[in-house]
Design a protein around this motif. Structure first.
Motif, mmCIF file in Angstrom:
data_model
loop_
_atom_site.group_PDB
_atom_site.id
_atom_site.type_symbol
_atom_site.label_atom_id
_atom_site.label_comp_id
_atom_site.label_asym_id
_atom_site.label_seq_id
_atom_site.Cartn_x
_atom_site.Cartn_y
_atom_site.Cartn_z
ATOM 1 N N GLY A 1 0.814 -1.212 0.000
ATOM 2 C CA GLY A 1 0.000 0.000 0.000
ATOM 3 C C GLY A 1 0.847 1.261 0.000
ATOM 4 O O GLY A 1 0.503 2.253 -0.660
ATOM 5 N N MET A 2 1.964 1.230 0.711
ATOM 6 C CA MET A 2 2.867 2.391 0.746
ATOM 7 C C MET A 2 3.479 2.647 -0.631
ATOM 8 O O MET A 2 3.618 3.798 -1.049
ATOM 9 N N ILE A 3 3.822 1.588 -1.328
ATOM 10 C CA ILE A 3 4.435 1.754 -2.657
ATOM 11 C C ILE A 3 3.409 2.343 -3.637
ATOM 12 O O ILE A 3 3.698 3.317 -4.350
ATOM 13 N N VAL A 4 2.218 1.764 -3.651
ATOM 14 C CA VAL A 4 1.157 2.253 -4.544
ATOM 15 C C VAL A 4 0.797 3.701 -4.227
ATOM 16 O O VAL A 4 0.690 4.548 -5.130
ATOM 17 N N SER A 5 0.632 4.010 -2.948
ATOM 18 C CA SER A 5 0.234 5.363 -2.537
ATOM 19 C C SER A 5 1.341 6.374 -2.789
ATOM 20 O O SER A 5 1.080 7.509 -3.207
ATOM 21 N N SER A 6 2.591 5.991 -2.539
ATOM 22 C CA SER A 6 3.728 6.894 -2.783
ATOM 23 C C SER A 6 3.835 7.212 -4.264
ATOM 24 O O SER A 6 4.100 8.359 -4.657
ATOM 25 N N TYR A 7 3.625 6.193 -5.093
ATOM 26 C CA TYR A 7 3.647 6.399 -6.554
ATOM 27 C C TYR A 7 2.563 7.391 -6.973
ATOM 28 O O TYR A 7 2.807 8.307 -7.765
ATOM 29 N N ALA A 8 1.369 7.237 -6.398
ATOM 30 C CA ALA A 8 0.258 8.128 -6.734
ATOM 31 C C ALA A 8 0.570 9.573 -6.375
ATOM 32 O O ALA A 8 0.142 10.508 -7.062
ATOM 33 N N LEU A 9 1.301 9.763 -5.294
ATOM 34 C CA LEU A 9 1.576 11.106 -4.776
ATOM 35 C C LEU A 9 2.891 11.686 -5.298
ATOM 36 O O LEU A 9 3.199 12.853 -5.029
ATOM 37 N N GLY A 10 3.679 10.882 -5.994
ATOM 38 C CA GLY A 10 4.973 11.358 -6.489
ATOM 39 C C GLY A 10 6.005 11.470 -5.393
ATOM 40 O O GLY A 10 6.954 12.262 -5.494
ATOM 41 N N ALA A 11 5.859 10.664 -4.341
ATOM 42 C CA ALA A 11 6.819 10.678 -3.225
ATOM 43 C C ALA A 11 7.946 9.701 -3.529
ATOM 44 O O ALA A 11 7.703 8.545 -3.867
#
Length: 454
Positions: free
Chosen positions: A106-116
């Motif tokens: 979930g952290m990888i998917v969410s970070s990708y979405a946010l450009g982090a």
């Protein structure tokens, strides 16, 4: 049986390892997101899902992501709030312990979405076993090419770190968490600016709860619209509930939002009814910071309909007759429990955990704890009850962060719904030290509501 999205494979041996997690479909969301979707596509799916923050506030997650500022040349951060310190709440700890790769994915998917490109999981300092479990899971994920440089050949880079918390409940508030993460004392910041504009190290930041981030995995796998079909109304998807107290089967349960409170308490699939054949007296539905309700108001709405496990149904009636889903810390009390003692216990916690920045909270939580201790020990006066309500009103809405509200709401609701129990402690001081007030009328059927002709 309700549908399980997060805990479907929780009892599979070795599910905490990368190999078994992948065997059960793990990391498909990462591959799908990074290979076939743009970051904006991921955000859009989360918006479609209707996912709301699972840490307590219930704010739409996709909308929160869309607020993130994206100035050129400035890094962005995703911070996972694993500082689970709300009394009665332990579902995030359960998830991190038994299926850590669900959070990592979930952290990888969410970070990708946010450009982090750098993200953090901030975990309550007392949870050292969970911190070690997450660190091991991150090592496995990195060795498999899911973290680091050029993940899966997508050109996307991400470094993920676990940070032990500062050992304070206040660090669960997002700006205090960011202060602590920066190495400072965990005091909440004045807002604005909000973290989406100036968060970690002054850069745009999103802070999300453990369960919220883990929920992005089934959303990406199945699609936001499919996720939104689960649940009821604007309470979409599933929710992890930490069930404790006087029930036959305490534990962490994943429910479809919209399940009736009565079914959750009494069905064998969930809590299995009240322990030892006792009767239900009261419930704290969403962790210690939400209003407590007597049995008759938690099972049914004032209009006679069944109350449901959803954001809207639990809050139906406002604080006059309703409560909140909150963090999902579901505490059940039977007829032998003392509401005055329970409220005092909560107040001791909030007095101890107040950071001291705001005078209403710093002084008010101490006064509430003292007054409640006085009443509970059989030394109270009738004026103390009104003083207690007055102090709670002076705190509510007058502090930088919500800890003041969290301390005031349980006290105000306890007096509102159980005033006769407080009065009994004052009128019968000696007897109150020998036994509790009992069930009284708290489970009596609600009077019928008169229908007004249109």
């Amino acid at each position: 049986m309700g549908r399980k999205l997060l805990l479907e494979h929780i009892n599979v041996p070795g599910i905490n390892t990368l190999a078994v997690y992948k065997e059960k479909g793990g990391y498909r969301a990462v591959e799908k997101a990074l290979k076939t979707m743009s970051p904006d596509d991921v955000v859009e799916e989360v918006k479609k899902s209707g996912l709301r923050g699972r840490g307590g506030a219930g704010f739409p997650t996709g909308m929160k992501w869309s607020f993130l500022a994206k100035p050129e040349g400035v890094p962005r951060y995703l911070v996972c709030n694993g500082d689970e310190s709300e009394p009665g709440t332990f579902k995030d700890r359960f998830l991190m312990t038994h299926i850590p790769h669900a959070l990592i994915e979930g952290m990888i998917v969410s970070s990708y979405a946010l450009g982090a490109k750098t993200s953090y999981i901030y975990v309550r300092g007392e949870m050292m076993p969970q911190i070690r479990i997450l660190e091991k899971a991150i090592e496995e994920a990195k060795a498999a090419g899911y973290l680091g440089k050029n993940i899966l050949g997508s050109g996307y880079d991400l470094e993920l770190y676990v940070q032990p918390g500062g050992g304070a409940y206040i660090c669960g508030e997002e700006t205090a968490l960011l202060e602590s993460l920066e190495g400072k004392r965990g005091n909440p910041r004045i807002k604005p600016p909000f973290p989406a504009i100036a968060g970690l190290y002054g850069c745009p930041t999103v802070v999300n709860n453990v369960e919220s981030i883990a929920a992005t995995v089934p959303i990406i796998n199945d699609g936001g619209e499919e996720y939104a079909k689960i649940g009821i109304g604007r309470s979409t998807g599933t929710k992890l509930i930490s069930a404790s107290g006087n029930i036959n089967k305490p534990g962490v349960y994943e429910i479809e939002l919209g399940l009736s409170v009565e079914d959750f308490i009494y069905s064998d699939e969930y809590c299995g009814g009240i322990a030892n054949g006792k009767k239900l007296k009261a419930v704290v539905a969403g962790g210690s910071s939400v209003p407590i309700l007597p049995a008759n108001l938690i099972i049914n709405l004032v209009n006679g309909d069944k109350r449901l496990m959803s954001y809207e149904s639990l809050s139906e009636g406002g604080f006059a007759t309703g409560t909140m889903l909150g963090s999902g810390g579901f505490i059940v009390m039977d007829e032998d429990q003392c509401v005055v003692r329970n409220t005092w216990n909560f107040s001791r916690f909030y007095n101890h955990e107040s950071c001291g920045q705001c005078s209403p909270c710093r002084e008010g939580t101490g006064w509430m704890e003292k007054i409640l201790r006085k009443i509970e020990s059989g030394h109270g006066t009738s004026a103390d009850i009104d003083l207690l309500v007055d102090v709670s009103k002076q705190i509510e809405g007058n502090t930088i962060c919500p800890l003041g509200d969290a301390a005031a709401w349980p006290v105000a609701s306890a007096v509102r719904h159980f005033r006769d129990e407080f009065e009994w402690h004052i009128k019968e001081p000696k007897l109150s030290q020998e036994r509790n007030y009992g069930l009284a009328h708290y489970a009596d059927p609600l009077p019928p509501v008169e229908k007004v002709e249109a």
